[in-house]
Design a protein around this motif. Structure first.
Motif, mmCIF file in Angstrom:
data_model
loop_
_atom_site.group_PDB
_atom_site.id
_atom_site.type_symbol
_atom_site.label_atom_id
_atom_site.label_comp_id
_atom_site.label_asym_id
_atom_site.label_seq_id
_atom_site.Cartn_x
_atom_site.Cartn_y
_atom_site.Cartn_z
ATOM 1 N N LEU A 50 17.676 6.060 11.851
ATOM 2 C CA LEU A 50 16.671 5.255 11.145
ATOM 3 C C LEU A 50 15.570 4.763 12.072
ATOM 4 O O LEU A 50 14.507 4.367 11.608
ATOM 5 C CB LEU A 50 17.335 4.065 10.467
ATOM 6 N N SER A 51 15.829 4.768 13.379
ATOM 7 C CA SER A 51 14.818 4.260 14.303
ATOM 8 C C SER A 51 13.809 5.334 14.706
ATOM 9 O O SER A 51 12.904 5.049 15.483
ATOM 10 C CB SER A 51 15.499 3.703 15.560
ATOM 11 N N GLN A 52 13.948 6.530 14.194
ATOM 12 C CA GLN A 52 13.032 7.601 14.558
ATOM 13 C C GLN A 52 11.723 7.470 13.785
ATOM 14 O O GLN A 52 11.734 7.270 12.567
ATOM 15 C CB GLN A 52 13.658 8.974 14.262
ATOM 16 N N ILE A 99 8.167 6.792 8.870
ATOM 17 C CA ILE A 99 6.900 7.072 8.183
ATOM 18 C C ILE A 99 7.168 7.664 6.812
ATOM 19 O O ILE A 99 6.553 7.274 5.812
ATOM 20 C CB ILE A 99 6.030 8.013 9.044
ATOM 21 N N PHE A 100 8.115 8.596 6.734
ATOM 22 C CA PHE A 100 8.471 9.206 5.451
ATOM 23 C C PHE A 100 8.985 8.155 4.476
ATOM 24 O O PHE A 100 8.573 8.109 3.303
ATOM 25 C CB PHE A 100 9.527 10.296 5.680
ATOM 26 N N LEU A 101 9.869 7.278 4.937
ATOM 27 C CA LEU A 101 10.412 6.244 4.059
ATOM 28 C C LEU A 101 9.332 5.253 3.634
ATOM 29 O O LEU A 101 9.341 4.770 2.492
ATOM 30 C CB LEU A 101 11.566 5.515 4.761
ATOM 31 N N ALA A 102 8.398 4.958 4.527
ATOM 32 C CA ALA A 102 7.310 4.057 4.172
ATOM 33 C C ALA A 102 6.406 4.675 3.108
ATOM 34 O O ALA A 102 5.971 3.991 2.174
ATOM 35 C CB ALA A 102 6.505 3.707 5.417
ATOM 36 N N VAL A 103 6.121 5.966 3.224
ATOM 37 C CA VAL A 103 5.287 6.641 2.223
ATOM 38 C C VAL A 103 5.983 6.653 0.869
ATOM 39 O O VAL A 103 5.368 6.343 -0.164
ATOM 40 C CB VAL A 103 4.938 8.076 2.687
ATOM 41 N N ILE A 104 7.260 6.975 0.855
ATOM 42 C CA ILE A 104 8.013 6.976 -0.405
ATOM 43 C C ILE A 104 8.052 5.574 -1.007
ATOM 44 O O ILE A 104 7.881 5.384 -2.216
ATOM 45 C CB ILE A 104 9.441 7.526 -0.182
ATOM 46 N N GLY A 105 8.252 4.557 -0.161
ATOM 47 C CA GLY A 105 8.271 3.182 -0.639
ATOM 48 C C GLY A 105 6.938 2.768 -1.229
ATOM 49 O O GLY A 105 6.888 2.096 -2.269
ATOM 50 N N CYS A 106 5.830 3.164 -0.574
ATOM 51 C CA CYS A 106 4.496 2.835 -1.099
ATOM 52 C C CYS A 106 4.240 3.528 -2.429
ATOM 53 O O CYS A 106 3.651 2.932 -3.340
ATOM 54 C CB CYS A 106 3.434 3.222 -0.082
ATOM 55 N N LEU A 107 4.664 4.771 -2.556
ATOM 56 C CA LEU A 107 4.491 5.476 -3.826
ATOM 57 C C LEU A 107 5.275 4.805 -4.943
ATOM 58 O O LEU A 107 4.775 4.653 -6.067
ATOM 59 C CB LEU A 107 4.912 6.940 -3.677
ATOM 60 N N LEU A 108 6.506 4.395 -4.651
ATOM 61 C CA LEU A 108 7.307 3.691 -5.659
ATOM 62 C C LEU A 108 6.687 2.346 -6.018
ATOM 63 O O LEU A 108 6.666 1.956 -7.196
ATOM 64 C CB LEU A 108 8.740 3.488 -5.148
ATOM 65 N N LEU A 109 6.155 1.640 -5.030
ATOM 66 C CA LEU A 109 5.513 0.361 -5.286
ATOM 67 C C LEU A 109 4.263 0.536 -6.137
ATOM 68 O O LEU A 109 4.044 -0.224 -7.098
ATOM 69 C CB LEU A 109 5.168 -0.317 -3.960
ATOM 70 N N MET A 110 3.451 1.529 -5.808
ATOM 71 C CA MET A 110 2.238 1.775 -6.591
ATOM 72 C C MET A 110 2.583 2.174 -8.025
ATOM 73 O O MET A 110 1.923 1.745 -8.976
ATOM 74 C CB MET A 110 1.385 2.850 -5.929
#
Length: 50
Positions: A23-25, A30-41
């Motif tokens: 998880l620290s890689q 970045i991938f998890l952040a993009v997926i999270g932003c898409l779900l939030l939007m």
């Protein structure tokens, strides 16, 4: 008396890497952040614009 014989192999110095190391890689984060932003939007769109 202390046994200093070299018959046994020394313990491995490299520890097994677990889930927290993965998880620290940066690419995974970045991938998890993009997926999270898409779900939030998508959720904000559904709540406020529909």
């Amino acid at each position: 008396m202390l046994d200093t014989s070299r018959d046994e192999s020394p313990a491995p110095t490299e520890e097994p890497r677990g889930c927290l190391f993965a998880l620290s890689q940066p690419p995974l984060m970045i991938f998890l952040a993009v997926i999270g932003c898409l779900l939030l939007m998508a959720s904000v769109h559904d709540l406020f614009l529909l």
